[in-house]
Scaffold this active site. Structure first.
Site, PDB file in Angstrom:
ATOM      1  N   HIS A  93      -5.919 -31.415  56.265  1.00 17.10           N
ATOM      2  CA  HIS A  93      -4.867 -30.921  54.826  1.00 17.10           C
ATOM      3  C   HIS A  93      -3.934 -32.228  55.062  1.00 17.10           C
ATOM      4  CE1 HIS A  93      -3.334 -28.336  51.886  1.00 17.10           C
ATOM      5  NE2 HIS A  93      -1.547 -29.239  51.736  1.00 17.10           N
ATOM      6  N   ASP A 112      -2.300 -34.501  52.138  1.00 12.46           N
ATOM      7  CA  ASP A 112      -0.929 -33.948  50.720  1.00 12.46           C
ATOM      8  C   ASP A 112      -0.552 -35.286  49.923  1.00 12.46           C
ATOM      9  OD1 ASP A 112      -0.379 -30.966  51.127  1.00 12.46           O
ATOM     10  OD2 ASP A 112       0.599 -32.135  52.870  1.00 12.46           O
ATOM     11  N   HIS A 169      -4.906 -31.394  48.321  1.00  9.62           N
ATOM     12  CA  HIS A 169      -4.488 -31.262  47.889  1.00  9.62           C
ATOM     13  C   HIS A 169      -3.151 -32.227  47.525  1.00  9.62           C
ATOM     14  CE1 HIS A 169      -0.308 -28.416  48.494  1.00  9.62           C
ATOM     15  NE2 HIS A 169      -0.923 -27.820  46.921  1.00  9.62           N
ATOM     16  N   MET A 176      -0.939 -32.608  44.355  1.00  9.97           N
ATOM     17  CA  MET A 176       0.542 -32.028  43.542  1.00  9.97           C
ATOM     18  C   MET A 176       1.381 -33.504  42.518  1.00  9.97           C
ATOM     19  SD  MET A 176       2.636 -30.717  47.089  1.00  9.97           S
ATOM     20  CE  MET A 176       1.191 -31.820  48.671  1.00  9.97           C
ATOM     21  N   MET A 219       2.080 -21.762  47.519  1.00 13.57           N
ATOM     22  CA  MET A 219       2.790 -22.363  48.395  1.00 13.57           C
ATOM     23  C   MET A 219       3.906 -21.742  49.044  1.00 13.57           C
ATOM     24  SD  MET A 219       1.875 -25.400  48.665  1.00 13.57           S
ATOM     25  CE  MET A 219       3.378 -25.875  49.573  1.00 13.57           C
ATOM     26  N   GLY A 253       6.156 -30.550  48.176  1.00 10.83           N
ATOM     27  CA  GLY A 253       7.384 -31.667  48.386  1.00 10.83           C
ATOM     28  C   GLY A 253       7.192 -32.337  49.145  1.00 10.83           C
ATOM     29  N   PHE A 254       7.922 -31.334  50.686  1.00  8.34           N
ATOM     30  CA  PHE A 254       7.789 -32.230  51.913  1.00  8.34           C
ATOM     31  C   PHE A 254       7.916 -31.241  53.037  1.00  8.34           C
ATOM     32  CE2 PHE A 254      11.165 -33.169  48.395  1.00  8.34           C
ATOM     33  CZ  PHE A 254      11.695 -34.283  48.434  1.00  8.34           C
ATOM     34  N   GLY A 255       7.342 -31.544  54.231  1.00 10.20           N
ATOM     35  CA  GLY A 255       7.153 -31.035  54.850  1.00 10.20           C
ATOM     36  C   GLY A 255       8.552 -30.465  55.971  1.00 10.20           C
ATOM     37  N   GLY A 256       8.548 -29.067  56.403  1.00  8.75           N
ATOM     38  CA  GLY A 256       9.421 -29.121  57.539  1.00  8.75           C
ATOM     39  C   GLY A 256      10.133 -27.724  56.842  1.00  8.75           C
ATOM     40  N   ASP A 289       0.263 -22.572  52.838  1.00  7.09           N
ATOM     41  CA  ASP A 289       0.195 -23.930  53.216  1.00  7.09           C
ATOM     42  C   ASP A 289       2.540 -23.921  53.084  1.00  7.09           C
ATOM     43  OD1 ASP A 289       1.219 -26.437  53.584  1.00  7.09           O
ATOM     44  OD2 ASP A 289       0.332 -26.919  51.243  1.00  7.09           O
ATOM     45  N   GLY A 290       2.712 -24.043  54.052  1.00  3.71           N
ATOM     46  CA  GLY A 290       4.530 -24.437  53.871  1.00  3.71           C
ATOM     47  C   GLY A 290       5.329 -23.396  54.900  1.00  3.71           C
TER      48      GLY A 290
HETATM   49  C1  DX5 Z   1       4.064 -29.535  51.271  1.00  2.00           C
HETATM   50  C2  DX5 Z   1       3.127 -30.224  51.944  1.00  2.00           C
HETATM   51  C3  DX5 Z   1       2.841 -29.081  53.121  1.00  2.00           C
HETATM   52  C4  DX5 Z   1       3.300 -29.530  54.042  1.00  2.00           C
HETATM   53  C5  DX5 Z   1       3.388 -28.312  55.035  1.00  2.00           C
HETATM   54  O1  DX5 Z   1       4.127 -29.650  50.106  1.00  2.00           O
HETATM   55  O2  DX5 Z   1       2.468 -29.502  50.298  1.00  2.00           O
HETATM   56  O3  DX5 Z   1       1.022 -29.576  52.847  1.00  2.00           O
HETATM   57  O4  DX5 Z   1       2.487 -30.894  55.135  1.00  2.00           O
HETATM   58  O5  DX5 Z   1       4.027 -29.182  55.779  1.00  2.00           O
HETATM   59  P1  DX5 Z   1       5.152 -27.908  56.785  1.00  2.00           P
HETATM   60  O6  DX5 Z   1       4.097 -27.194  57.544  1.00  2.00           O
HETATM   61  O7  DX5 Z   1       5.413 -28.904  57.947  1.00  2.00           O
HETATM   62  O8  DX5 Z   1       5.793 -26.596  56.234  1.00  2.00           O
HETATM   63 ZN    ZN Z   2      -0.373 -29.072  51.122  1.00  2.00          ZN
END
Ligand code: DX5
Ligand code: ZN
Length: 218
Positions: A36, A38, A69, A71, A145, A150-153, A178-179
């Site tokens: 995946h 981003d 993906h 965004m 989603m 916008g951000f991981g974690g 995802d998320g």
């Molecule tokens: C967030 C991204 C996700 C992100 C998920 O905007 O689309 O793909 O990388 O990260 P985690 O698994 O850490 O929530």
């Molecule tokens: Zn994503």
């Protein structure tokens, strides 16, 4: 949907980008089904990540499908660039400003398919599943989603479980989440009907990629 094979798509956003090819290699060996990727433009979401040049480098380092993906506010302007770079799945957001004009979203999905990739549509947590309904026949993939993009974690939003259940009633194609996905939230989403689990932090910050990916399959 119990009999459908579960696909795990590690999100490279959480990998060590100074060792990108090595990370790709390692998650592949650990059993990843898709990668995946981003893409963020600093407009549709506040963060900036990668573009077609890096997607092309990931393509050269990998042998499994790239699930890209987008965004970004104007995905319709970048379809060819991302498909030429080697994207297998191209997912756009139903809320993207560039896709709001009547017909542009359907054209975008058709263009993705005509250019040889699979077409995906994603929605933010606050967007109703009804927003996807007119487009279901043009889609190969829905990406729900379960955090604000916008951000991981970030923390998983449990309200997205009934949304997945609803979309699964309408849609027979690939249904991805995802998320905030980990073994526990992944199980909840599988039970609701998701068959593709995207996970960044949970996989890349684990001590064993193999074990993390295995636990997502349940
Ligand atoms: C967030 C991204 C996700 C992100 C998920 O905007 O689309 O793909 O990388 O990260 P985690 O698994 O850490 O929530
Ligand atoms: Zn994503």
């Amino acid at each position: 949907m119990g009999s459908r094979r579960i696909l795990v798509a590690p999100s490279l956003l959480a990998c060590d980008f100074s060792r990108l090819a090595d990370e790709v290699q390692q998650v592949q060996e650990a059993g990843a089904d898709w990668l995946h990727v981003d893409v963020m433009d600093g407009h549709f979401v506040p963060n900036l990540t990668i573009g077609p040049v890096i997607v092309e480098a990931i393509r050269r380092s990998s042998r499994i499908p790239l699930d890209v993906h987008l965004m970004i506010s104007h995905p319709e302007q970048y379809l060819k660039a991302f498909i030429d770079a080697g994207s297998h799945y191209v997912t756009v957001h139903v809320e993207a400003p560039g896709l709001r004009t009547e017909g542009v979203l359907v054209n975008t999905l058709e263009t993705i398919r005509k250019q040889g990739a699979r077409a995906g549509l994603s929605l933010r947590p606050r967007t109703s599943p009804e927003a996807l309904r007119p487009f279901l026949s043009s889609l190969d993939l829905i990406l729900v989603m379960s955090v604000d993009p916008g951000f991981g974690g970030q923390a998983f939003m449990p309200d997205m479980i009934p949304k997945v259940r609803q979309l699964r009633e309408w849609f027979v194609g690939d249904l991805a989440v995802d998320g905030g996905i980990n073994a526990q939230t992944g199980r909840q989403m599988r039970q609701a009907g998701a068959n593709v689990l995207v996970a960044g932090t949970y996989v890349f910050h684990s001590t064993s990629y193999h074990e993390a990916i295995r636990s997502l399959r349940g």
